[in-house]
Design a protein around this motif. Structure first.
Motif, PDB file in Angstrom:
ATOM      1  N   CYS A  38      43.882  33.838  57.253  1.00 33.55           N
ATOM      2  CA  CYS A  38      44.322  33.669  56.075  1.00 33.55           C
ATOM      3  C   CYS A  38      43.376  34.219  55.043  1.00 33.55           C
ATOM      4  CB  CYS A  38      44.642  32.111  55.712  1.00 33.55           C
ATOM      5  SG  CYS A  38      46.012  31.932  56.529  1.00 33.55           S
ATOM      6  N   ILE A  39      41.957  33.873  54.817  1.00 37.90           N
ATOM      7  CA  ILE A  39      41.049  34.211  54.058  1.00 37.90           C
ATOM      8  C   ILE A  39      41.020  35.897  53.969  1.00 37.90           C
ATOM      9  CG2 ILE A  39      38.794  34.370  53.649  1.00 37.90           C
ATOM     10  CD1 ILE A  39      38.281  31.920  54.685  1.00 37.90           C
ATOM     11  N   VAL A  40      41.131  36.583  55.074  1.00 43.91           N
ATOM     12  CA  VAL A  40      41.078  38.229  55.154  1.00 43.91           C
ATOM     13  C   VAL A  40      42.453  38.848  54.546  1.00 43.91           C
ATOM     14  CG1 VAL A  40      41.123  40.289  56.424  1.00 43.91           C
ATOM     15  CG2 VAL A  40      39.567  38.397  56.985  1.00 43.91           C
ATOM     16  N   LEU A  41      43.538  38.027  54.725  1.00 44.10           N
ATOM     17  CA  LEU A  41      44.790  38.498  54.164  1.00 44.10           C
ATOM     18  C   LEU A  41      44.950  38.255  52.586  1.00 44.10           C
ATOM     19  CD1 LEU A  41      47.573  37.344  56.641  1.00 44.10           C
ATOM     20  CD2 LEU A  41      47.033  39.520  56.117  1.00 44.10           C
ATOM     21  N   PHE A  42      43.993  37.224  52.256  1.00 42.80           N
ATOM     22  CA  PHE A  42      44.275  37.076  50.823  1.00 42.80           C
ATOM     23  C   PHE A  42      43.549  37.998  50.065  1.00 42.80           C
ATOM     24  CE2 PHE A  42      42.454  35.355  46.987  1.00 42.80           C
ATOM     25  CZ  PHE A  42      43.733  34.916  46.032  1.00 42.80           C
ATOM     26  N   ILE A  43      42.321  38.336  50.676  1.00 44.91           N
ATOM     27  CA  ILE A  43      41.490  39.172  49.907  1.00 44.91           C
ATOM     28  C   ILE A  43      41.938  40.571  49.987  1.00 44.91           C
ATOM     29  CG2 ILE A  43      39.147  40.520  50.099  1.00 44.91           C
ATOM     30  CD1 ILE A  43      37.885  37.876  50.987  1.00 44.91           C
ATOM     31  N   VAL A  44      42.859  40.856  51.151  1.00 45.66           N
ATOM     32  CA  VAL A  44      43.279  42.272  51.222  1.00 45.66           C
ATOM     33  C   VAL A  44      44.549  42.669  50.136  1.00 45.66           C
ATOM     34  CG1 VAL A  44      44.594  43.848  52.607  1.00 45.66           C
ATOM     35  CG2 VAL A  44      42.470  42.852  53.646  1.00 45.66           C
ATOM     36  N   ALA A  45      45.235  41.474  49.944  1.00 47.24           N
ATOM     37  CA  ALA A  45      46.339  41.417  49.371  1.00 47.24           C
ATOM     38  C   ALA A  45      45.787  41.513  47.633  1.00 47.24           C
ATOM     39  CB  ALA A  45      47.355  40.322  49.280  1.00 47.24           C
ATOM     40  N   TRP A  46      44.726  40.732  47.385  1.00 46.99           N
ATOM     41  CA  TRP A  46      44.216  40.669  45.984  1.00 46.99           C
ATOM     42  C   TRP A  46      43.749  42.201  45.690  1.00 46.99           C
ATOM     43  CZ3 TRP A  46      39.335  41.217  43.911  1.00 46.99           C
ATOM     44  CH2 TRP A  46      39.377  40.943  42.396  1.00 46.99           C
ATOM     45  N   VAL A  47      42.804  42.811  46.432  1.00 50.25           N
ATOM     46  CA  VAL A  47      42.301  44.112  46.454  1.00 50.25           C
ATOM     47  C   VAL A  47      43.706  45.096  46.288  1.00 50.25           C
ATOM     48  CG1 VAL A  47      41.212  46.205  47.468  1.00 50.25           C
ATOM     49  CG2 VAL A  47      40.207  43.822  47.697  1.00 50.25           C
ATOM     50  N   TYR A  48      44.603  44.742  47.185  1.00 52.80           N
ATOM     51  CA  TYR A  48      45.952  45.879  46.994  1.00 52.80           C
ATOM     52  C   TYR A  48      46.392  45.774  45.506  1.00 52.80           C
ATOM     53  CZ  TYR A  48      50.674  47.761  47.999  1.00 52.80           C
ATOM     54  OH  TYR A  48      51.693  48.776  47.756  1.00 52.80           O
ATOM     55  N   TRP A  50      45.188  44.648  42.969  1.00 50.71           N
ATOM     56  CA  TRP A  50      44.091  45.397  41.816  1.00 50.71           C
ATOM     57  C   TRP A  50      44.452  46.879  41.727  1.00 50.71           C
ATOM     58  CZ3 TRP A  50      38.287  44.464  42.005  1.00 50.71           C
ATOM     59  CH2 TRP A  50      37.595  45.053  41.003  1.00 50.71           C
ATOM     60  N   VAL A  51      44.474  47.344  42.899  1.00 48.03           N
ATOM     61  CA  VAL A  51      44.612  48.874  43.018  1.00 48.03           C
ATOM     62  C   VAL A  51      46.032  49.388  42.462  1.00 48.03           C
ATOM     63  CG1 VAL A  51      44.842  51.024  44.743  1.00 48.03           C
ATOM     64  CG2 VAL A  51      42.828  49.161  45.027  1.00 48.03           C
ATOM     65  N   GLN A  52      46.816  48.629  42.793  1.00 49.99           N
ATOM     66  CA  GLN A  52      48.237  49.332  42.249  1.00 49.99           C
ATOM     67  C   GLN A  52      48.330  48.637  40.756  1.00 49.99           C
ATOM     68  OE1 GLN A  52      50.687  50.535  44.110  1.00 49.99           O
ATOM     69  NE2 GLN A  52      49.253  50.732  45.704  1.00 49.99           N
ATOM     70  N   SER A  53      47.929  47.273  40.313  1.00 53.21           N
ATOM     71  CA  SER A  53      48.181  47.238  39.067  1.00 53.21           C
ATOM     72  C   SER A  53      47.044  47.831  37.979  1.00 53.21           C
ATOM     73  CB  SER A  53      48.045  45.923  38.657  1.00 53.21           C
ATOM     74  OG  SER A  53      47.040  45.109  38.866  1.00 53.21           O
ATOM     75  N   GLY A  54      45.908  48.343  38.537  1.00 54.55           N
ATOM     76  CA  GLY A  54      44.821  48.686  37.566  1.00 54.55           C
ATOM     77  C   GLY A  54      43.899  47.849  37.215  1.00 54.55           C
ATOM     78  N   GLN A  55      44.303  46.355  37.506  1.00 54.23           N
ATOM     79  CA  GLN A  55      43.303  45.226  36.952  1.00 54.23           C
ATOM     80  C   GLN A  55      43.418  44.244  37.791  1.00 54.23           C
ATOM     81  OE1 GLN A  55      45.131  43.040  33.594  1.00 54.23           O
ATOM     82  NE2 GLN A  55      46.043  45.124  32.911  1.00 54.23           N
ATOM     83  N   GLY A  56      42.162  43.413  38.080  1.00 53.10           N
ATOM     84  CA  GLY A  56      42.098  42.312  39.080  1.00 53.10           C
ATOM     85  C   GLY A  56      42.675  41.017  38.707  1.00 53.10           C
ATOM     86  N   ASN A  57      43.317  40.385  39.351  1.00 50.93           N
ATOM     87  CA  ASN A  57      44.292  39.167  38.828  1.00 50.93           C
ATOM     88  C   ASN A  57      42.980  38.145  39.009  1.00 50.93           C
ATOM     89  OD1 ASN A  57      45.642  36.757  38.322  1.00 50.93           O
ATOM     90  ND2 ASN A  57      47.264  37.486  39.756  1.00 50.93           N
ATOM     91  N   LEU A  58      42.024  37.748  38.078  1.00 56.88           N
ATOM     92  CA  LEU A  58      41.008  37.006  38.177  1.00 56.88           C
ATOM     93  C   LEU A  58      41.299  35.492  38.273  1.00 56.88           C
ATOM     94  CD1 LEU A  58      38.565  38.530  35.347  1.00 56.88           C
ATOM     95  CD2 LEU A  58      38.692  38.960  38.173  1.00 56.88           C
ATOM     96  N   GLN A  59      42.597  34.883  37.640  1.00 54.40           N
ATOM     97  CA  GLN A  59      42.962  33.730  37.934  1.00 54.40           C
ATOM     98  C   GLN A  59      43.156  33.526  39.236  1.00 54.40           C
ATOM     99  OE1 GLN A  59      46.420  33.819  35.362  1.00 54.40           O
ATOM    100  NE2 GLN A  59      45.302  32.733  33.492  1.00 54.40           N
ATOM    101  N   GLU A  60      43.885  34.110  40.036  1.00 53.26           N
ATOM    102  CA  GLU A  60      44.057  34.103  41.234  1.00 53.26           C
ATOM    103  C   GLU A  60      42.955  34.063  42.203  1.00 53.26           C
ATOM    104  OE1 GLU A  60      46.751  32.988  43.080  1.00 53.26           O
ATOM    105  OE2 GLU A  60      47.890  32.867  41.064  1.00 53.26           O
ATOM    106  N   MET A  61      41.905  35.112  41.967  1.00 53.39           N
ATOM    107  CA  MET A  61      40.545  34.883  42.638  1.00 53.39           C
ATOM    108  C   MET A  61      39.891  33.614  42.169  1.00 53.39           C
ATOM    109  SD  MET A  61      38.579  36.169  44.750  1.00 53.39           S
ATOM    110  CE  MET A  61      38.997  37.651  45.088  1.00 53.39           C
ATOM    111  N   THR A  62      40.077  33.172  41.142  1.00 50.71           N
ATOM    112  CA  THR A  62      39.261  32.065  40.709  1.00 50.71           C
ATOM    113  C   THR A  62      39.681  30.861  41.585  1.00 50.71           C
ATOM    114  OG1 THR A  62      38.792  32.703  38.490  1.00 50.71           O
ATOM    115  CG2 THR A  62      38.687  30.253  38.810  1.00 50.71           C
ATOM    116  N   VAL A  63      41.004  30.581  41.701  1.00 46.46           N
ATOM    117  CA  VAL A  63      41.632  29.568  42.402  1.00 46.46           C
ATOM    118  C   VAL A  63      41.364  29.883  43.840  1.00 46.46           C
ATOM    119  CG1 VAL A  63      43.913  28.416  43.380  1.00 46.46           C
ATOM    120  CG2 VAL A  63      43.638  29.331  40.676  1.00 46.46           C
TER     121      VAL A  63
END
Length: 103
Positions: A38-48, A50-63
């Motif tokens: 679950c941890i690895v999947l979240f990080i991979v999805a978050w990076v994906y 970030w790459v697709q949208s051009g900016q990281g979703n910092l709120q989700e990473m903070t949570v």
């Protein structure tokens, strides 16, 4: 990448040398594997994302970081740690032996 692979191989070899009864060993590894996946999947999805949208979703990473540092997650890590300790070498984790002795 090769260093990570070597470290994982060493970790697996060391855990295979542990003498833990099969049912607790399977349960502990199953839950630990689920948490790590679950941890690895979240990080991979978050990076994906970030790459697709051009900016990281910092709120989700903070949570996510708040969840990883929460009391319940730390307690789960402590459970996994205790469930893998077998000081007397009888194949049953010491944490589970303590519960049998109390009954």
């Amino acid at each position: 990448m090769e260093k990570i692979k070597k470290l994982l191989e060493i970790a697996i070899m060391r855990t295979n040398k542990m003498q833990i009864a099969h049912a607790p060993k399977i349960m502990v590894y199953w839950f630990l594997g689920q948490v790590l996946i679950c941890i690895v999947l979240f990080i991979v999805a978050w990076v994906y994302d970030w790459v697709q949208s051009g900016q990281g979703n910092l709120q989700e990473m903070t949570v996510f970081i708040q969840t990883l540092t929460s009391v319940s997650f730390i307690a789960a890590v402590g459970f996994f740690g205790k469930a893998l300790i077998d000081d007397d070498g009888d194949g049953v984790p010491d944490e589970f032996e303590g519960r049998k002795d109390d009954e």
